[in-house]
Scaffold this motif. Structure first.
Motif, PDB file in Angstrom:
ATOM      1  N   VAL A   1       0.913  -1.119  -0.380  1.00 44.84           N
ATOM      2  CA  VAL A   1       0.017  -0.054  -0.088  1.00 44.84           C
ATOM      3  C   VAL A   1       0.933   1.215  -0.041  1.00 44.84           C
ATOM      4  O   VAL A   1       0.555   2.009  -0.886  1.00 44.84           O
ATOM      5  N   ILE A   2       2.081   1.192   0.531  1.00 49.10           N
ATOM      6  CA  ILE A   2       2.625   2.390   0.819  1.00 49.10           C
ATOM      7  C   ILE A   2       3.369   2.851  -0.678  1.00 49.10           C
ATOM      8  O   ILE A   2       3.549   4.145  -0.973  1.00 49.10           O
ATOM      9  N   ILE A   3       4.199   1.672  -1.076  1.00 45.82           N
ATOM     10  CA  ILE A   3       4.824   2.007  -2.428  1.00 45.82           C
ATOM     11  C   ILE A   3       4.179   2.511  -3.655  1.00 45.82           C
ATOM     12  O   ILE A   3       4.622   3.715  -4.078  1.00 45.82           O
ATOM     13  N   PRO A   4       3.141   2.092  -3.949  1.00 44.68           N
ATOM     14  CA  PRO A   4       2.161   2.596  -4.848  1.00 44.68           C
ATOM     15  C   PRO A   4       1.948   4.154  -4.511  1.00 44.68           C
ATOM     16  O   PRO A   4       1.302   4.860  -5.513  1.00 44.68           O
ATOM     17  N   SER A   5       1.613   4.294  -3.265  1.00 43.78           N
ATOM     18  CA  SER A   5       1.062   5.644  -2.517  1.00 43.78           C
ATOM     19  C   SER A   5       2.327   6.692  -2.915  1.00 43.78           C
ATOM     20  O   SER A   5       1.768   8.017  -3.037  1.00 43.78           O
ATOM     21  N   LEU A   6       3.494   6.427  -2.966  1.00 38.62           N
ATOM     22  CA  LEU A   6       4.653   7.238  -3.213  1.00 38.62           C
ATOM     23  C   LEU A   6       4.479   7.874  -4.703  1.00 38.62           C
ATOM     24  O   LEU A   6       5.107   9.025  -4.823  1.00 38.62           O
ATOM     25  N   ILE A   7       3.960   7.348  -5.612  1.00 38.33           N
ATOM     26  CA  ILE A   7       3.881   7.773  -6.976  1.00 38.33           C
ATOM     27  C   ILE A   7       2.744   8.704  -7.228  1.00 38.33           C
ATOM     28  O   ILE A   7       1.451   8.343  -6.950  1.00 38.33           O
ATOM     29  N   SER A   8       2.749   9.884  -7.477  1.00 36.65           N
ATOM     30  CA  SER A   8       1.580  11.003  -7.558  1.00 36.65           C
ATOM     31  C   SER A   8       1.652  11.762  -8.863  1.00 36.65           C
ATOM     32  O   SER A   8       2.570  12.741  -8.581  1.00 36.65           O
ATOM     33  N   PRO A   9       1.410  11.305  -9.975  1.00 40.06           N
ATOM     34  CA  PRO A   9       1.739  12.067 -11.248  1.00 40.06           C
ATOM     35  C   PRO A   9       0.938  13.336 -11.144  1.00 40.06           C
ATOM     36  O   PRO A   9       1.517  14.427 -11.686  1.00 40.06           O
ATOM     37  N   PHE A  10      -0.188  13.423 -10.400  1.00 39.12           N
ATOM     38  CA  PHE A  10      -0.742  14.914 -10.274  1.00 39.12           C
ATOM     39  C   PHE A  10      -0.151  15.758  -9.484  1.00 39.12           C
ATOM     40  O   PHE A  10       0.198  16.962 -10.065  1.00 39.12           O
ATOM     41  N   GLY A  11       0.308  15.332  -8.453  1.00 43.74           N
ATOM     42  CA  GLY A  11       0.968  15.896  -7.616  1.00 43.74           C
ATOM     43  C   GLY A  11       2.441  16.613  -8.448  1.00 43.74           C
ATOM     44  O   GLY A  11       2.880  17.674  -8.031  1.00 43.74           O
ATOM     45  N   LEU A  12       3.022  15.749  -8.957  1.00 48.37           N
ATOM     46  CA  LEU A  12       4.423  16.232  -9.838  1.00 48.37           C
ATOM     47  C   LEU A  12       4.072  17.157 -10.639  1.00 48.37           C
ATOM     48  O   LEU A  12       4.721  18.096 -11.041  1.00 48.37           O
TER      49      LEU A  12
END
Length: 339
Positions: free
Chosen positions: A200-211
């Protein structure tokens, strides 16, 4: 014989009309100076108010009655579920079925419901709350840090392949998260990370919208002249980032943090396919498990605890919004550079 007499006012030299003896004195017109003064003052005050009235501009638009009505309807639509949740959190199991949904029951069981929610099934709700905090701090916090660093680098530095990175980020924003759930599960299953919090943690680290948001915000809010001045003064890249760029990026950073927190806090589908152990459930899966408990044979219906738990679930998010809203400021660099 009567002769007409003429008289003059003392010291004025102004002649007066002859007066017949025995006749009544002639009435002279009178002017009320006070009334004239008050009327003039009122007229002047009204004119001053009209002059001071700010004209309607795009920055000061004219009030719109239809827009106000639509906004009121949206406000009611938004607050009505929250009001229903607060009202029904004060009822016990019987009160939920016997009373009107939008009004309180005769007896309040609010604090009793909170105590029973926290103590039910050996305090498993507290464990789910701690799991959710772990996913939010590690996942949403890490996603915010990566988005800030990546957005600042893409907005500040020019390197080969920058346009390709921009196209990849936009494409990743357009892909829904549910479309990536099955490939993510297969990948983590081959790595042996399913049924663990890392799934759950590792996929949550990627945020294309936030980038993408930090990329655009950094390009507009961090003047190049400030960075060049800092470099001329001998400041290194890390020091320039933390002392100059990061304070200017604070509004965008808080925005990305809040978006990531809400997305991770309300995440349901990813933990559903990754987590099988109830001890690692987040609040979303835990409350759903309580709701499904009433549909099983011999299961206990705990709808009052589900509603109270849902209310306790949204309290931290509301508190975070209220605490971080002061950082939502724009134009921090306005006027710092003379063009």
């Amino acid at each position: 014989m009567t002769t007409p007499l003429t008289s003059t006012a003392s010291g004025s030299g102004t002649p007066t009309a002859p007066r017949t003896p025995g006749a009544a004195p002639e009435a002279r017109p009178r002017t009320d100076a006070g009334t004239r003064t008050d009327a003039g003052a009122r007229t002047g005050a009204g004119t001053a108010r009209r002059r001071k009235r700010t004209p309607h501009t795009p920055l000061n638009p004219r009030p719109s009655v239809p827009l106000t009505l639509v906004t009121g309807l949206v406000l009611v639509y938004t607050l009505l579920p929250l009001a229903w949740l607060v009202v029904n959190a004060t009822k016990d199991q019987n009160g939920l079925l016997d009373s009107f949904g939008l009004w309180f029951a005769d007896d309040s069981h609010f604090w009793d419901n909170i105590g029973r929610t926290l103590a039910y099934d050996d305090g498993v709700f507290v464990r789910w709350l701690l799991n959710t905090l772990l996913y939010v701090v590690a996942g949403a916090g890490g996603a915010t840090i990566l988005a800030v660093l990546g957005g600042y680098a893409l907005a500040t530095y020019d390197f080969p392949g920058r346009r390709a990175v921009f196209a990849v980020v936009l494409g990743a924003v357009a892909v829904p998260g549910t479309a990536l759930a099955v490939p993510t599960f297969l990948m983590f299953s081959n790595m042996g990370l399913t049924k663990t919090p890392w799934a759950v943690i590792i996929p949550s680290l990627i945020s294309p919208f936030g980038l993408y948001l930090m990329w655009v915000f950094a390009a507009e809010s961090v003047p190049t002249e400030l960075l060049e001045a800092a470099r001329i003064d001998g400041s290194g890249e890390l020091r320039t980032f933390f002392t100059i760029a990061l304070p200017l990026l604070m509004p965008g950073t808080v925005t990305v943090l809040l978006f990531s927190m809400v997305a991770t806090w309300n995440n349901y589908f990813l933990p559903l396919i990754m987590i099988k152990d109830p001890d690692w459930y987040p609040l979303t899966l835990g409350l759903n498990a309580w709701n499904a408990q009433a549909q099983t044979a011999g299961g206990e219906a705990v709808f009052d605890l589900i509603i109270t738990g849902s209310l306790l679930t949204i309290v931290p998010i509301v508190a975070v919004f209220l605490l971080l809203q002061r950082y939502w400021q724009s134009g921090l660099a306005a006027g710092s550079v003379k063009e």
